[in-house]
Design a protein around this motif. Sequence first.
Motif, short mmCIF file in Angstrom:
data_model
loop_
_atom_site.label_atom_id
_atom_site.label_comp_id
_atom_site.label_asym_id
_atom_site.label_seq_id
_atom_site.Cartn_x
_atom_site.Cartn_y
_atom_site.Cartn_z
N SER A 185 0.85 -1.19 0.00
CA SER A 185 0.00 0.00 0.00
C SER A 185 0.88 1.24 0.00
O SER A 185 2.02 1.22 0.48
CB SER A 185 -0.95 0.02 1.21
OG SER A 185 -0.23 0.27 2.39
N ASP A 194 3.18 7.42 2.93
CA ASP A 194 3.26 6.29 3.85
C ASP A 194 3.27 5.03 2.98
O ASP A 194 2.41 4.87 2.11
CB ASP A 194 2.05 6.24 4.78
CG ASP A 194 2.03 7.39 5.78
OD1 ASP A 194 2.99 8.18 5.80
OD2 ASP A 194 1.05 7.50 6.52
N ASP A 196 3.68 0.67 2.87
CA ASP A 196 3.76 -0.65 3.50
C ASP A 196 4.39 -1.61 2.49
O ASP A 196 3.99 -1.65 1.31
CB ASP A 196 2.38 -1.16 3.89
CG ASP A 196 1.77 -0.37 5.03
OD1 ASP A 196 2.30 -0.43 6.14
OD2 ASP A 196 0.77 0.33 4.79
N THR A 256 8.12 -2.36 12.40
CA THR A 256 7.89 -3.77 12.09
C THR A 256 7.74 -4.54 13.40
O THR A 256 8.22 -4.11 14.45
CB THR A 256 9.04 -4.36 11.26
OG1 THR A 256 8.74 -5.72 10.90
CG2 THR A 256 10.37 -4.33 12.02
N SER A 261 7.27 -7.72 7.27
CA SER A 261 6.49 -6.58 6.77
C SER A 261 6.92 -5.32 7.50
O SER A 261 7.23 -5.36 8.71
CB SER A 261 4.99 -6.83 6.95
OG SER A 261 4.68 -7.02 8.32
N ARG A 263 6.36 -0.83 7.73
CA ARG A 263 5.68 0.42 7.37
C ARG A 263 6.68 1.55 7.48
O ARG A 263 7.40 1.68 8.47
CB ARG A 263 4.49 0.68 8.28
CG ARG A 263 3.92 2.10 8.15
CD ARG A 263 2.56 2.22 8.78
NE ARG A 263 1.57 1.52 7.96
CZ ARG A 263 0.26 1.48 8.25
NH1 ARG A 263 -0.20 2.09 9.33
NH2 ARG A 263 -0.58 0.84 7.47
N THR A 265 7.07 5.72 7.32
CA THR A 265 6.23 6.90 7.50
C THR A 265 7.10 8.14 7.71
O THR A 265 8.02 8.12 8.54
CB THR A 265 5.33 6.74 8.74
OG1 THR A 265 4.62 5.51 8.66
CG2 THR A 265 4.34 7.89 8.85
#
Length: 433
Positions: A185, A194, A196, A256, A261, A263, A265
Amino acid sequence: MPHTTFFNRHALHLKPDPARVIVRPFKPATEPRDLNPTDKTRANHIVDRVLALGTDAAAAQLMDVLDNFQGRHRDLLAIFEARADDMEDALTNHADFSRIQRQLVGAYFLHEYSFEAAALFNPSIVAHPDQGGVALGATRFILSLRAVGEGHVSSLTFRSGTIRADGGIEVDPAARLAAVPRITSRTQGPEGDDVDVIFRKEDDLSERVIFPITESQSNGIEDARFVEFDDNGRRIYYATYTAYRGTAIRSELIETTDFVSFRMTPLRGSAARNKGMALFPRRIDGRYAMIGRQDNENLYLMTSDDLHVWDGGQAILRPQHPWEFVQIGNCGSPIELDEGWLMFTHGVGPVRKYSIGAVLLDKADPSKVIARSSEPLVRPEPSEREGYVPNVVYTCGAMRHKDLIILPYAVSDTYSKLATINIAALLQTLQAP
């Protein structure tokens, strides 16, 4: 106290390996005649040439590509098809493609990038989220490292290893293959995107490479300072890093729980326009706390109710000793001890020589400095002075293991080493400010 009584350099060297490569999109330069919107672009010309090949010739060419690059990457055909999907603008003006033609087109718009050909440095270290099967008294860890390749573009890569019960350190061999994650995303915000991303869970940790994704990161993801954060009993790994786009920098945050995975930001607020921010491993008096440098000279303590917004701050450390007269900065997140918050610092001295020191901050009020190094703990040894940037030792974060500090550090912005420090002996060397 002589450093040999509490500081132990281990015979481990993490050096850059130019054989480790990822595939990146290749974007042909625009030719002057391509500026006419009625003309085909250079990408269209390449597609035309691929389509001009007969069926057998295209299949033979694709097989030649696979023979040449197979074993250097996983799932090459899937990578080629994904790249072809990205090239839809160049494909829409053409007739229908066979699957082989589409895969071959994808191959023409990719190139290999040796992401750590130039340097593997500025490490940080945290306990691995999976401690299953580890021997009694030992700890599995994750090292994050800044990798630099062609064009001085920085990316984020990882290694795993184990600290034995006796304080010995083992670093697992790096996998031969490497890959970038899949973007799941992307959300545009006022300060940037942002994002992911996710890796394949079955791939080795050392295969995972986070390459610049957003415009703010386009020239590098630099100096990630990872910390294991206690969020009311929930363990989250955060890292502040410097996003560099060639003309400007900003601080961003990566998050994380599993190192599969992630993210990413952008941070907001006046303090986020600087670099070298490091998050405390828990809230203090209900607020997030951060150490950072806002004026290229001193270290500041900042607090916030919002993890993603950082303003203001209080200067708590200024250059005091000759080895840090040029500037002082943090070397990763503070480590909580019974005696206070232990924070490693870097100081810049004559001839821009970087050394590493330490500071002890009050546990209840970290704006209060209890003690600090009058002399460096680590300075470039004669064997550590040469490299891409001479006379530099630097770290982005250490961790505690029983009565030891595990300190990974970089040598002259080129490769990385590891050391252990006896905590009690270290504290004895610190002096009141």
